[in-house]
Design a protein around this motif. Sequence first.
Motif, PDB file in Angstrom:
ATOM      1  N   ILE A 213      38.969  29.345  49.182  1.00  0.00           N
ATOM      2  CA  ILE A 213      39.785  28.793  48.104  1.00  0.00           C
ATOM      3  C   ILE A 213      40.948  29.733  47.833  1.00  0.00           C
ATOM      4  CG2 ILE A 213      39.773  27.926  45.733  1.00  0.00           C
ATOM      5  CD1 ILE A 213      36.736  27.671  45.979  1.00  0.00           C
ATOM      6  N   HIS A 214      42.149  29.320  48.200  1.00  0.00           N
ATOM      7  CA  HIS A 214      43.326  30.174  48.053  1.00  0.00           C
ATOM      8  C   HIS A 214      43.881  30.117  46.633  1.00  0.00           C
ATOM      9  CE1 HIS A 214      43.254  31.017  52.294  1.00  0.00           C
ATOM     10  NE2 HIS A 214      43.322  29.727  52.598  1.00  0.00           N
ATOM     11  N   SER A 215      44.980  30.810  46.416  1.00  0.00           N
ATOM     12  CA  SER A 215      45.532  30.992  45.064  1.00  0.00           C
ATOM     13  C   SER A 215      45.851  29.672  44.368  1.00  0.00           C
ATOM     14  CB  SER A 215      46.800  31.855  45.141  1.00  0.00           C
ATOM     15  OG  SER A 215      46.491  33.141  45.623  1.00  0.00           O
ATOM     16  N   LYS A 216      46.485  28.740  45.082  1.00  0.00           N
ATOM     17  CA  LYS A 216      46.902  27.493  44.445  1.00  0.00           C
ATOM     18  C   LYS A 216      45.714  26.673  43.947  1.00  0.00           C
ATOM     19  CE  LYS A 216      49.971  23.524  45.051  1.00  0.00           C
ATOM     20  NZ  LYS A 216      50.920  22.844  45.979  1.00  0.00           N
ATOM     21  N   PRO A 217      44.707  26.374  44.809  1.00  0.00           N
ATOM     22  CA  PRO A 217      43.549  25.633  44.286  1.00  0.00           C
ATOM     23  C   PRO A 217      42.747  26.422  43.258  1.00  0.00           C
ATOM     24  CG  PRO A 217      43.219  26.247  46.595  1.00  0.00           C
ATOM     25  CD  PRO A 217      44.641  26.525  46.280  1.00  0.00           C
ATOM     26  N   GLN A 218      42.754  27.767  43.384  1.00  0.00           N
ATOM     27  CA  GLN A 218      42.107  28.599  42.358  1.00  0.00           C
ATOM     28  C   GLN A 218      42.722  28.328  40.994  1.00  0.00           C
ATOM     29  OE1 GLN A 218      41.840  32.886  42.926  1.00  0.00           O
ATOM     30  NE2 GLN A 218      41.469  32.594  45.105  1.00  0.00           N
ATOM     31  N   ALA A 219      44.049  28.441  40.928  1.00  0.00           N
ATOM     32  CA  ALA A 219      44.755  28.232  39.663  1.00  0.00           C
ATOM     33  C   ALA A 219      44.516  26.828  39.128  1.00  0.00           C
ATOM     34  CB  ALA A 219      46.252  28.482  39.854  1.00  0.00           C
ATOM     35  N   LYS A 220      44.494  25.861  40.030  1.00  0.00           N
ATOM     36  CA  LYS A 220      44.312  24.468  39.612  1.00  0.00           C
ATOM     37  C   LYS A 220      42.946  24.248  38.986  1.00  0.00           C
ATOM     38  CE  LYS A 220      44.760  19.729  41.362  1.00  0.00           C
ATOM     39  NZ  LYS A 220      45.062  18.886  42.557  1.00  0.00           N
ATOM     40  N   LEU A 221      41.903  24.787  39.619  1.00  0.00           N
ATOM     41  CA  LEU A 221      40.555  24.538  39.098  1.00  0.00           C
ATOM     42  C   LEU A 221      40.291  25.326  37.821  1.00  0.00           C
ATOM     43  CD1 LEU A 221      38.025  26.797  39.649  1.00  0.00           C
ATOM     44  CD2 LEU A 221      38.654  26.302  42.002  1.00  0.00           C
ATOM     45  N   PHE A 222      40.848  26.550  37.693  1.00  0.00           N
ATOM     46  CA  PHE A 222      40.659  27.310  36.462  1.00  0.00           C
ATOM     47  C   PHE A 222      41.416  26.661  35.298  1.00  0.00           C
ATOM     48  CE2 PHE A 222      39.723  31.236  39.163  1.00  0.00           C
ATOM     49  CZ  PHE A 222      38.370  31.178  38.895  1.00  0.00           C
ATOM     50  N   PRO A 248      45.210  32.278  35.316  1.00  0.00           N
ATOM     51  CA  PRO A 248      44.421  31.055  35.139  1.00  0.00           C
ATOM     52  C   PRO A 248      42.967  31.337  34.777  1.00  0.00           C
ATOM     53  CG  PRO A 248      45.838  30.864  37.067  1.00  0.00           C
ATOM     54  CD  PRO A 248      45.926  32.287  36.624  1.00  0.00           C
ATOM     55  N   LEU A 249      42.375  32.380  35.379  1.00  0.00           N
ATOM     56  CA  LEU A 249      40.991  32.716  35.059  1.00  0.00           C
ATOM     57  C   LEU A 249      40.883  33.222  33.616  1.00  0.00           C
ATOM     58  CD1 LEU A 249      38.042  33.162  35.698  1.00  0.00           C
ATOM     59  CD2 LEU A 249      38.645  35.312  36.839  1.00  0.00           C
ATOM     60  N   ILE A 250      41.856  34.004  33.178  1.00  0.00           N
ATOM     61  CA  ILE A 250      41.866  34.489  31.794  1.00  0.00           C
ATOM     62  C   ILE A 250      41.912  33.309  30.824  1.00  0.00           C
ATOM     63  CG2 ILE A 250      43.240  35.718  30.072  1.00  0.00           C
ATOM     64  CD1 ILE A 250      41.818  37.609  31.899  1.00  0.00           C
ATOM     65  N   ARG A 251      42.766  32.328  31.107  1.00  0.00           N
ATOM     66  CA  ARG A 251      42.859  31.147  30.234  1.00  0.00           C
ATOM     67  C   ARG A 251      41.565  30.344  30.247  1.00  0.00           C
ATOM     68  NH1 ARG A 251      48.047  31.162  32.531  1.00  0.00           N
ATOM     69  NH2 ARG A 251      47.448  29.601  34.095  1.00  0.00           N
ATOM     70  N   CYS A 252      40.923  30.300  31.408  1.00  0.00           N
ATOM     71  CA  CYS A 252      39.659  29.573  31.515  1.00  0.00           C
ATOM     72  C   CYS A 252      38.594  30.225  30.637  1.00  0.00           C
ATOM     73  CB  CYS A 252      39.211  29.549  32.979  1.00  0.00           C
ATOM     74  SG  CYS A 252      37.592  28.809  33.247  1.00  0.00           S
ATOM     75  N   THR A 278      40.739  44.299  34.986  1.00  0.00           N
ATOM     76  CA  THR A 278      39.445  44.584  34.363  1.00  0.00           C
ATOM     77  C   THR A 278      39.589  44.715  32.850  1.00  0.00           C
ATOM     78  OG1 THR A 278      38.775  45.768  36.377  1.00  0.00           O
ATOM     79  CG2 THR A 278      37.453  46.114  34.409  1.00  0.00           C
ATOM     80  N   LYS A 279      40.660  45.382  32.399  1.00  0.00           N
ATOM     81  CA  LYS A 279      40.902  45.544  30.963  1.00  0.00           C
ATOM     82  C   LYS A 279      41.181  44.198  30.299  1.00  0.00           C
ATOM     83  CE  LYS A 279      42.757  50.233  31.426  1.00  0.00           C
ATOM     84  NZ  LYS A 279      43.964  51.095  31.290  1.00  0.00           N
ATOM     85  N   ARG A 280      41.912  43.334  30.991  1.00  0.00           N
ATOM     86  CA  ARG A 280      42.202  42.012  30.425  1.00  0.00           C
ATOM     87  C   ARG A 280      40.947  41.159  30.344  1.00  0.00           C
ATOM     88  NH1 ARG A 280      47.271  39.065  32.913  1.00  0.00           N
ATOM     89  NH2 ARG A 280      46.715  37.681  31.168  1.00  0.00           N
ATOM     90  N   PHE A 281      40.058  41.308  31.321  1.00  0.00           N
ATOM     91  CA  PHE A 281      38.785  40.607  31.263  1.00  0.00           C
ATOM     92  C   PHE A 281      38.007  41.025  30.016  1.00  0.00           C
ATOM     93  CE2 PHE A 281      38.658  40.154  36.177  1.00  0.00           C
ATOM     94  CZ  PHE A 281      39.371  38.970  36.087  1.00  0.00           C
ATOM     95  N   LEU A 282      37.989  42.322  29.737  1.00  0.00           N
ATOM     96  CA  LEU A 282      37.276  42.807  28.554  1.00  0.00           C
ATOM     97  C   LEU A 282      37.861  42.219  27.275  1.00  0.00           C
ATOM     98  CD1 LEU A 282      35.310  44.587  27.024  1.00  0.00           C
ATOM     99  CD2 LEU A 282      36.924  46.500  27.295  1.00  0.00           C
ATOM    100  N   GLU A 283      39.181  42.194  27.194  1.00  0.00           N
ATOM    101  CA  GLU A 283      39.826  41.679  25.984  1.00  0.00           C
ATOM    102  C   GLU A 283      39.452  40.229  25.715  1.00  0.00           C
ATOM    103  OE1 GLU A 283      43.966  42.265  26.574  1.00  0.00           O
ATOM    104  OE2 GLU A 283      43.877  44.455  26.497  1.00  0.00           O
ATOM    105  N   VAL A 284      39.431  39.419  26.761  1.00  0.00           N
ATOM    106  CA  VAL A 284      39.155  37.995  26.560  1.00  0.00           C
ATOM    107  C   VAL A 284      37.666  37.743  26.323  1.00  0.00           C
ATOM    108  CG1 VAL A 284      38.832  37.356  28.999  1.00  0.00           C
ATOM    109  CG2 VAL A 284      39.793  35.695  27.402  1.00  0.00           C
ATOM    110  N   ILE A 285      36.807  38.572  26.923  1.00  0.00           N
ATOM    111  CA  ILE A 285      35.363  38.397  26.740  1.00  0.00           C
ATOM    112  C   ILE A 285      34.949  38.779  25.320  1.00  0.00           C
ATOM    113  CG2 ILE A 285      33.124  39.384  27.414  1.00  0.00           C
ATOM    114  CD1 ILE A 285      34.077  39.279  30.307  1.00  0.00           C
ATOM    115  N   ARG A 286      35.668  39.708  24.705  1.00  0.00           N
ATOM    116  CA  ARG A 286      35.372  40.063  23.315  1.00  0.00           C
ATOM    117  C   ARG A 286      35.445  38.842  22.400  1.00  0.00           C
ATOM    118  NH1 ARG A 286      39.259  45.306  23.099  1.00  0.00           N
ATOM    119  NH2 ARG A 286      37.759  46.912  23.763  1.00  0.00           N
ATOM    120  N   ASN A 287      36.348  37.936  22.708  1.00  0.00           N
ATOM    121  CA  ASN A 287      36.566  36.764  21.863  1.00  0.00           C
ATOM    122  C   ASN A 287      35.938  35.498  22.425  1.00  0.00           C
ATOM    123  OD1 ASN A 287      38.214  38.196  19.928  1.00  0.00           O
ATOM    124  ND2 ASN A 287      39.814  38.227  21.503  1.00  0.00           N
TER     125      ASN A 287
END
Length: 362
Positions: A213-222, A248-252, A278-287
């Motif tokens: 799954i490349h970048s484009k379908p990744q972004a689409k599914l997230f 896209p994963l952060i928004r998901c 990794t830091k951005r993942f932590l920020e979004v998981i907090r909320n």
Amino acid sequence: VTASPASPACAMKPNARLLDLRSLRIRTRAVSDPTPTTTERGRRFDKVSARARKSLSPSSTAKAESTCDSEGYITSDESVLAVLPYVSQSVKTLKLVDCDLEVRHMPSLTRILRKKRHITSLCLRLNRRLYLNGWHENFFDQLPFLETLDLSICDLSPFDGLRLAAALNASTDSGLKRLSVAGNFRLGEAIPEIVEACASMGIIELDCSFCDIHSKPQAKLFDLLARQTPCSIQSLKMQAVRLKEIGPLIRCIQDNTSLRRIIIDHPREPYEVSSEATKRFLEVIRNNYHLEEFRFDPPHNHDEKILEEMKYWMTLNRCGRSILVQETSKQWPEVLANIAELNDIDTFYWILRLGAEQFQVV
């Protein structure tokens, strides 16, 4: 019960819950030819052993043997499917792994399974000629009792993926809860359509690992998972993807409230994300009050404290942190019981402190 070249497929115990007809390979040979070869017509099948004879009733044993010649080779055109009508009522999981099943076998398989409502899990893994060319239509409605379907490593193409998505969307009476299309490396472009169909029809677990799954379908599914309402998917397993764009994963993670489990690591060859990611993942998981497990490949020089904090927030979610954003506090006793099992005073204090108002209502 497993059927292999050393144990016959008919060897069924009356109380068996799984039948594994693994690797019963097709051989083509004429029935009258005493010397079987790989280029002649027929299918190799092990002789019915003494143990199998004891496990089957005399009538069932006679019927099963009638499909084989004197040397134990199945002579029926439907090959291994000839045995399935005699599967015990106790069997819940049927594994037809690497059995050389083809498109032409699927109508017969579907017809047999319609009479085997006790089979709720079907594995068709490693059957590389199951092109979705007609047999998938109404497949899910004909088998509404089927809860798990494994189509991994079946060499499905993007066109097969679109047909699968269309069949899922068209289904009105399916009870499917778990679907795996892992290992179909050509399927990547069609994965977003499959995800969308699964999310809208009630599937809770989807495995699309190793589908290239490349970048484009990744972004689409997230993006789809971020905005899909309602969304039934609770577990998304998508191993062996390279995350070039994490937005896209952060928004998901930020917007989706159904996902409890996201697995995007690589089991053998880590595809590391950056320290900033990794830091951005932590920020979004907090909320995020719902995600309970998130596995990815951190950089080799990552800060262990960041991963520990992620685990802390997801532990709170497993205990029921989402109650803090709900209007009712009726589930407080259950939440407190979950926390008590952890025997973690810090977690217990955190929940009580932030949920003091709701707790007083109880």
